[in-house]
Design a protein around this motif. Structure first.
Motif, mmCIF file in Angstrom:
data_model
loop_
_atom_site.group_PDB
_atom_site.id
_atom_site.type_symbol
_atom_site.label_atom_id
_atom_site.label_comp_id
_atom_site.label_asym_id
_atom_site.label_seq_id
_atom_site.Cartn_x
_atom_site.Cartn_y
_atom_site.Cartn_z
ATOM 1 N N UNK A 89 0.838 -1.212 0.000
ATOM 2 C CA UNK A 89 0.000 0.000 0.000
ATOM 3 C C UNK A 89 0.867 1.255 0.000
ATOM 4 N N UNK A 90 0.340 2.325 -0.607
ATOM 5 C CA UNK A 90 1.144 3.551 -0.706
ATOM 6 C C UNK A 90 0.873 4.534 0.427
ATOM 7 N N UNK A 91 -0.016 4.176 1.351
ATOM 8 C CA UNK A 91 -0.283 4.976 2.540
ATOM 9 C C UNK A 91 -1.047 4.128 3.540
ATOM 10 N N UNK A 92 -1.054 4.544 4.801
ATOM 11 C CA UNK A 92 -1.886 3.812 5.759
ATOM 12 C C UNK A 92 -3.365 3.986 5.435
ATOM 13 N N UNK A 93 -4.183 3.062 5.907
ATOM 14 C CA UNK A 93 -5.626 3.190 5.726
ATOM 15 C C UNK A 93 -6.153 4.135 6.800
ATOM 16 N N UNK A 94 -6.876 5.172 6.367
ATOM 17 C CA UNK A 94 -7.392 6.180 7.290
ATOM 18 C C UNK A 94 -8.893 6.315 7.071
ATOM 19 N N UNK A 95 -9.672 5.934 8.083
ATOM 20 C CA UNK A 95 -11.128 5.978 8.007
ATOM 21 C C UNK A 95 -11.671 6.914 9.065
ATOM 22 N N UNK A 96 -12.766 7.595 8.734
ATOM 23 C CA UNK A 96 -13.422 8.492 9.685
ATOM 24 C C UNK A 96 -14.895 8.121 9.766
ATOM 25 N N UNK A 97 -15.341 7.696 10.963
ATOM 26 C CA UNK A 97 -16.723 7.260 11.180
ATOM 27 C C UNK A 97 -17.539 8.393 11.796
ATOM 28 N N UNK A 98 -18.703 8.662 11.214
ATOM 29 C CA UNK A 98 -19.547 9.764 11.687
ATOM 30 C C UNK A 98 -20.991 9.302 11.864
ATOM 31 N N UNK A 259 -4.742 18.259 3.881
ATOM 32 C CA UNK A 259 -3.837 17.356 3.178
ATOM 33 C C UNK A 259 -4.579 16.187 2.514
ATOM 34 N N UNK A 260 -5.889 16.131 2.693
ATOM 35 C CA UNK A 260 -6.726 15.097 2.056
ATOM 36 C C UNK A 260 -6.210 13.688 2.367
ATOM 37 N N UNK A 261 -5.990 13.413 3.644
ATOM 38 C CA UNK A 261 -5.398 12.138 4.051
ATOM 39 C C UNK A 261 -6.422 11.129 4.552
ATOM 40 N N UNK A 262 -7.674 11.558 4.755
ATOM 41 C CA UNK A 262 -8.719 10.621 5.157
ATOM 42 C C UNK A 262 -9.261 9.935 3.907
ATOM 43 N N UNK A 263 -9.180 8.626 3.882
ATOM 44 C CA UNK A 263 -9.582 7.881 2.686
ATOM 45 C C UNK A 263 -11.096 7.850 2.507
ATOM 46 N N UNK A 264 -11.825 7.665 3.624
ATOM 47 C CA UNK A 264 -13.291 7.619 3.534
ATOM 48 C C UNK A 264 -13.914 8.230 4.780
ATOM 49 N N UNK A 265 -14.911 9.089 4.540
ATOM 50 C CA UNK A 265 -15.792 9.557 5.607
ATOM 51 C C UNK A 265 -17.015 8.641 5.556
ATOM 52 N N UNK A 266 -17.188 7.801 6.556
ATOM 53 C CA UNK A 266 -18.232 6.781 6.507
ATOM 54 C C UNK A 266 -19.393 7.156 7.427
ATOM 55 N N UNK A 267 -20.583 7.356 6.863
ATOM 56 C CA UNK A 267 -21.753 7.711 7.684
ATOM 57 C C UNK A 267 -22.394 6.480 8.323
ATOM 58 N N UNK A 268 -22.814 6.630 9.573
ATOM 59 C CA UNK A 268 -23.572 5.600 10.281
ATOM 60 C C UNK A 268 -24.965 6.166 10.535
ATOM 61 N N UNK A 269 -25.986 5.473 10.048
ATOM 62 C CA UNK A 269 -27.354 5.972 10.089
ATOM 63 C C UNK A 269 -28.002 5.742 11.455
ATOM 64 N N UNK A 270 -28.998 6.558 11.796
ATOM 65 C CA UNK A 270 -29.749 6.315 13.043
ATOM 66 C C UNK A 270 -30.487 4.987 12.951
ATOM 67 N N UNK A 271 -30.643 4.319 14.078
ATOM 68 C CA UNK A 271 -31.260 2.989 14.101
ATOM 69 C C UNK A 271 -32.762 3.063 14.323
ATOM 70 N N UNK A 272 -33.473 2.147 13.708
ATOM 71 C CA UNK A 272 -34.916 2.027 13.886
ATOM 72 C C UNK A 272 -35.217 0.901 14.886
ATOM 73 N N UNK A 273 -36.499 0.752 15.208
ATOM 74 C CA UNK A 273 -36.925 -0.235 16.194
ATOM 75 C C UNK A 273 -36.411 -1.636 15.855
ATOM 76 N N UNK A 274 -36.511 -2.036 14.591
ATOM 77 C CA UNK A 274 -36.109 -3.391 14.210
ATOM 78 C C UNK A 274 -34.629 -3.636 14.452
#
Length: 329
Positions: A89-98, A259-274
Motif C-alpha cells: 500500500x502507498x499509505x496507511x488506511x485512514x477511516x473516519x466514522x460519523x 492534506x486530504x489524508x482521510x480515505x473515507x468519511x463513513x456515515x452511520x445511520x440512526x437505528x430504527x426499532x427493528x
C-alpha cells in the motif's frame, strides 16, 4: 500488560518526563527495536497475533453483527479487504466514522480488529485513545504531542500492522491531530519507518444532524433506507464540507483535512426499532440467555425514540440495551 493500559498510565504520570526515566521503569516490557531520535516504547511484538486475513470472513462478520448500517458494511468490507490484500500500500488506511451515538461506530472497530488479530481488540497492537479522557489538560498539549508521536512511531517500528483508534476525535485538540498527520502521508517514512501498513480510525458524533436529516427525508418520502448511498445528496462530500465549516470540530482546525489524508468519511445511520430489537437479541446471546423475541421487542420499545410524534429513530441507538434487558428480565 495491555498497551492501552500502558498508554493510560503514560498519561496519568504527567510529572515524569520522557527523558526522566519513565521508559527505563518499563524497559523490561519493551521490544528491542531502536531508531534514531527515540527510545523504543513498544511492547514485545507477538507476530503470531496476526491472523490470516479472509475477506469473506469479514463480510460474514459484518453482516451478522452490524445492524442497520448497509453503507458502513459495504464500504468497510471493500476498503479494509483491499487494504489488507495489498502487499504494498502507498499509505496507511485512514477511516473516519460519523453519526449519532450508539449506532455501531465503536462496535465495528471490534469486528475489524478480530478479523486482523487473533486477540481482536485486546491485541497489544490495537491502541484506542479516548480524546475526552486522555487529553483533558490544554496546558499539557506539547507533552501529549510528544508522547503521541513516540507511541505511534515506536509501535509501528516494531509492528507495521498496528491499528490506532481515536474516539471522540471531534473533541480533540487540533494540535494533537496535527501531531498524527505526518504518519498518514503517502509513501512517507519517518526515521526510516514506513507507516503504510498501519490502520488509523477516527470516530466522531459530528455531522450526525446531516445524516439523521437525510435518513428522515428518505423515510418521509416512503423510500427504503437501503436506497441511501454514499452519493445520496453528496453525503460523503457533505460530511467533509460540514467539518470544514464547524468551528467546534477538532478536525476543522487541523491540517489533516487540508492534506486530504482521510480515505473515507463513513456515515452511520440512526437505528430504527427493528435494529434495536436485533441488538437486544444479540445481547441475549452474549449473556447466554434464551432467545425471547417478545422480551426483545419489549426492551426495544422501552427505548426512547424520535421525532416525538413519529418515533422512528432510537435516541441512544443500542446504548443501554444491556441495562434495559436487566431491568425487564
Amino acid at each position: 500488560m495491555n498497551s492501552g493500559n500502558l498508554f493510560l498510565l503514560f498519561f496519568l504520570l504527567p510529572c515524569v518526563t520522557v527523558e526522566a526515566g519513565f521508559f527505563d521503569f518499563f524497559e523490561s516490557l519493551f521490544c528491542s527495536c531502536h531508531f534514531d531520535g527515540f527510545k523504543d516504547i513498544t511492547i514485545i511484538s507477538e507476530k503470531d497475533d496476526l491472523r490470516h486475513f479472509d475477506s469473506k470472513e469479514l463480510k460474514k462478520d459484518l453482516r451478522k453483527f452490524l445492524y442497520g448500517q448497509h453503507i458502513a458494511k459495504k464500504t468497510i468490507q471493500n476498503v479494509v479487504s483491499s487494504f489488507m490484500e495489498d502487499s504494498n500500500p502507498n499509505k496507511p488506511l485512514v477511516l473516519s466514522f460519523h453519526g449519532p451515538p450508539g449506532v455501531g461506530k465503536s462496535y465495528v472497530t471490534n469486528i475489524i480488529a478480530r478479523n486482523i488479530y487473533k486477540n481482536g481488540k485486546k491485541s497489544k497492537h490495537v491502541h484506542t485513545f479516548k480524546a475526552d479522557y486522555l487529553f483533558q489538560h490544554k496546558e499539557m498539549t506539547r507533552t501529549y504531542q510528544t508522547q503521541l508521536r513516540e507511541w505511534i512511531h515506536g509501535n509501528v517500528s516494531c509492528f507495521p500492522r498496528s491499528m490506532f483508534i481515536f474516539d471522540k476525535v471531534d473533541q480533540m485538540n487540533p494540535e494533537l491531530i496535527d501531531a498524527i498527520t505526518p504518519f498518514l502521508e503517502y509513501n512517507h517514512q519517518l526515521d526510516g519507518v514506513s507507516f503504510n501498513n498501519a490502520i488509523f480510525i477516527f470516530i466522531s458524533n459530528s455531522e450526525k444532524d446531516a445524516i439523521i436529516n437525510l435518513t428522515l427525508d428518505f423515510w418521509k418520502e416512503g423510500r427504503d433506507r437501503e436506497e441511501i448511498q454514499m452519493t445520496s445528496s453528496g453525503l460523503e462530500t457533505q460530511i467533509s464540507q460540514n467539518i470544514y465549516n464547524d468551528k467546534n470540530d477538532g478536525f476543522q482546525h487541523s491540517s489533516l483535512l487540508d492534506h486530504h489524508l482521510i480515505d473515507y468519511f463513513i456515515p452511520f445511520l440512526p437505528l430504527e426499532l427493528k435494529h434495536v430489537r436485533q441488538c437486544v437479541l444479540s445481547e441475549m446471546a452474549h449473556l447466554k440467555m434464551n432467545a425471547d423475541k417478545d422480551l426483545a421487542d419489549k426492551v426495544a420499545r422501552d427505548m426512547p425514540f424520535f421525532p416525538p410524534e413519529e418515533k422512528i429513530f432510537a435516541v441512544k441507538g443500542c446504548k443501554s440495551v444491556r441495562q434495559k434487558l436487566y431491568a425487564n428480565d
